[in-house]
Design an enzyme around this catalytic site. Sequence first.
Site, PDB file in Angstrom:
ATOM      1  N   SER A   1       0.860  -1.179   0.000  1.00  0.00           N
ATOM      2  CA  SER A   1       0.000   0.000   0.000  1.00  0.00           C
ATOM      3  C   SER A   1       0.892   1.222   0.000  1.00  0.00           C
ATOM      4  O   SER A   1       1.786   1.345   0.843  1.00  0.00           O
ATOM      5  CB  SER A   1      -0.905   0.013   1.235  1.00  0.00           C
ATOM      6  OG  SER A   1      -1.678   1.191   1.283  1.00  0.00           O
TER       7      SER A   1
ATOM      8  N   GLY B   1      -8.335   8.881 -20.998  1.00  0.00           N
ATOM      9  CA  GLY B   1      -8.724   7.875 -21.979  1.00  0.00           C
ATOM     10  C   GLY B   1      -7.928   8.101 -23.255  1.00  0.00           C
ATOM     11  O   GLY B   1      -7.784   9.232 -23.715  1.00  0.00           O
TER      12      GLY B   1
ATOM     13  N   ASN C   1      -7.779  11.594 -25.267  1.00  0.00           N
ATOM     14  CA  ASN C   1      -6.532  12.363 -25.210  1.00  0.00           C
ATOM     15  C   ASN C   1      -6.004  12.676 -26.610  1.00  0.00           C
ATOM     16  O   ASN C   1      -5.558  13.797 -26.893  1.00  0.00           O
ATOM     17  CB  ASN C   1      -5.462  11.577 -24.448  1.00  0.00           C
ATOM     18  CG  ASN C   1      -5.758  11.448 -22.971  1.00  0.00           C
ATOM     19  OD1 ASN C   1      -6.525  12.219 -22.409  1.00  0.00           O
ATOM     20  ND2 ASN C   1      -5.158  10.460 -22.349  1.00  0.00           N
TER      21      ASN C   1
ATOM     22  N   PHE D   1      -9.382   5.389 -14.849  1.00  0.00           N
ATOM     23  CA  PHE D   1      -7.966   5.011 -14.864  1.00  0.00           C
ATOM     24  C   PHE D   1      -7.341   5.495 -13.563  1.00  0.00           C
ATOM     25  O   PHE D   1      -7.420   6.683 -13.242  1.00  0.00           O
ATOM     26  CB  PHE D   1      -7.269   5.654 -16.070  1.00  0.00           C
ATOM     27  CG  PHE D   1      -5.780   5.467 -16.127  1.00  0.00           C
ATOM     28  CD1 PHE D   1      -5.228   4.207 -16.265  1.00  0.00           C
ATOM     29  CD2 PHE D   1      -4.921   6.553 -16.045  1.00  0.00           C
ATOM     30  CE1 PHE D   1      -3.851   4.027 -16.330  1.00  0.00           C
ATOM     31  CE2 PHE D   1      -3.553   6.395 -16.110  1.00  0.00           C
ATOM     32  CZ  PHE D   1      -3.007   5.120 -16.249  1.00  0.00           C
TER      33      PHE D   1
ATOM     34  N   PHE E   1      -7.284  -0.124 -14.384  1.00  0.00           N
ATOM     35  CA  PHE E   1      -8.263   0.470 -15.278  1.00  0.00           C
ATOM     36  C   PHE E   1      -9.604  -0.228 -15.086  1.00  0.00           C
ATOM     37  O   PHE E   1      -9.710  -1.451 -15.206  1.00  0.00           O
ATOM     38  CB  PHE E   1      -7.802   0.335 -16.733  1.00  0.00           C
ATOM     39  CG  PHE E   1      -8.590   1.171 -17.707  1.00  0.00           C
ATOM     40  CD1 PHE E   1      -8.188   2.465 -17.997  1.00  0.00           C
ATOM     41  CD2 PHE E   1      -9.726   0.677 -18.313  1.00  0.00           C
ATOM     42  CE1 PHE E   1      -8.912   3.256 -18.884  1.00  0.00           C
ATOM     43  CE2 PHE E   1     -10.450   1.448 -19.198  1.00  0.00           C
ATOM     44  CZ  PHE E   1     -10.033   2.748 -19.486  1.00  0.00           C
TER      45      PHE E   1
ATOM     46  N   THR F   1       8.071   5.111 -30.101  1.00  0.00           N
ATOM     47  CA  THR F   1       8.482   6.208 -29.234  1.00  0.00           C
ATOM     48  C   THR F   1       9.520   5.714 -28.234  1.00  0.00           C
ATOM     49  O   THR F   1       9.449   4.576 -27.758  1.00  0.00           O
ATOM     50  CB  THR F   1       7.285   6.824 -28.496  1.00  0.00           C
ATOM     51  OG1 THR F   1       6.591   5.801 -27.772  1.00  0.00           O
ATOM     52  CG2 THR F   1       6.324   7.458 -29.491  1.00  0.00           C
ATOM     53  N   LEU F   2      10.470   6.581 -27.905  1.00  0.00           N
ATOM     54  CA  LEU F   2      11.612   6.203 -27.072  1.00  0.00           C
ATOM     55  C   LEU F   2      11.717   7.055 -25.815  1.00  0.00           C
ATOM     56  O   LEU F   2      12.798   7.194 -25.243  1.00  0.00           O
ATOM     57  CB  LEU F   2      12.910   6.330 -27.876  1.00  0.00           C
ATOM     58  CG  LEU F   2      12.962   5.589 -29.220  1.00  0.00           C
ATOM     59  CD1 LEU F   2      14.259   5.936 -29.955  1.00  0.00           C
ATOM     60  CD2 LEU F   2      12.847   4.086 -29.019  1.00  0.00           C
ATOM     61  N   GLY F   3      10.629   7.644 -25.365  1.00  0.00           N
ATOM     62  CA  GLY F   3      10.670   8.483 -24.177  1.00  0.00           C
ATOM     63  C   GLY F   3      11.585   9.682 -24.378  1.00  0.00           C
ATOM     64  O   GLY F   3      11.453  10.420 -25.359  1.00  0.00           O
TER      65      GLY F   3
ATOM     66  N   ASP G   1      -0.054   9.457 -25.942  1.00  0.00           N
ATOM     67  CA  ASP G   1      -1.256   9.868 -26.657  1.00  0.00           C
ATOM     68  C   ASP G   1      -1.018  11.195 -27.374  1.00  0.00           C
ATOM     69  O   ASP G   1      -1.444  11.384 -28.523  1.00  0.00           O
ATOM     70  CB  ASP G   1      -2.428  10.017 -25.687  1.00  0.00           C
ATOM     71  CG  ASP G   1      -2.827   8.693 -25.045  1.00  0.00           C
ATOM     72  OD1 ASP G   1      -2.567   7.645 -25.645  1.00  0.00           O
ATOM     73  OD2 ASP G   1      -3.403   8.733 -23.943  1.00  0.00           O
TER      74      ASP G   1
END
Length: 328
Positions: free
Chosen positions: A36, A48, A52, A102, A116, A223-225, A257
Amino acid sequence: MRIAVTGSIATDHLMIFPGRFGDQLIADQLDRVSLSFLVDDLQIRRGGCAANIAFGMGCLGLRPVLVGAVGADFADYRSWLERHGVDCDSVHTSEVHHTARFLCTTDEEHNQISSFYTGAMAEARLIELGPIADRLGGLDLILVSPNDPDAMLRHTDEARSRHVPFAADPSQQLARMPGEDIRRLIDGAAYLFGNDYEKGLIEQKTGWSDGEILDRVGVRVTTLGPKGAVIDRRGEPSLHVSPAPELGKADPTGVGDAFRSGFLAGIAWGLPLERCGQIGNLTATHVLERIGCQEYELGQRAFLDRFAGAYGADAAAEVAVSVKCHYA
């Protein structure tokens, strides 16, 4: 260009944990995890994947068509999206379920643990694309983003049967979908989106190599951040698109997104793939700088100035002919 954006529409509950998830895990007890996390902050935001993406496209001056399922609690959200240029006339409203939820906790290193709740999204499988195409006088592209798995398969199959180009974006649903369904989602796609981890997962679960996938899709976008993105096509050298510098990092939720929003906007404007990737990277950077997926504004002059700073004046001039940001 008439683009239908199918996928999830949800409310995001975003929390921040002031520590590292990895420090709380015991290596020899991972088979019975019970944790927790006491979080410092809770932000309730609109989200969503499809919403987005459509929001970002609307902010860039397009008129995307949002296709998904929501609950009766969607009224305020609908008004927000419509004010930002999104066509919501094809959103299905459930009579019994709430809009999806989400829940995401992010640690100090931007690792995330998420859940989700499907809610009304399960009814997205009931949506037929034919009447939407008839209402609009046809569709030029259908994006199939994370959604109810049966809806994703239905919309992909319908795109094929109607001979409408489609973009495959299975991302968050890759973990639960079998390889057979993933092959069905991506085979014949005009565009395939995923991050670098999802790229490997797609290859592992489909049993197809990178080359075999490139034989089956038109363009593969990974995509590579913080390293930007890579665009691949069969028989062509990989195209690396460098990232757009950010002003700060607030929360990574929704960054992927936003990249898709910018990339698809570039496609709609008929720009080269490199420019599409650059617009995607800069749009994604705007999300990274805010908490929440739809809390940014794209002022046209500021956007183009940042674009020129990241990619050069000539590139910005090429984009400026097309881009019409929602905020002047």
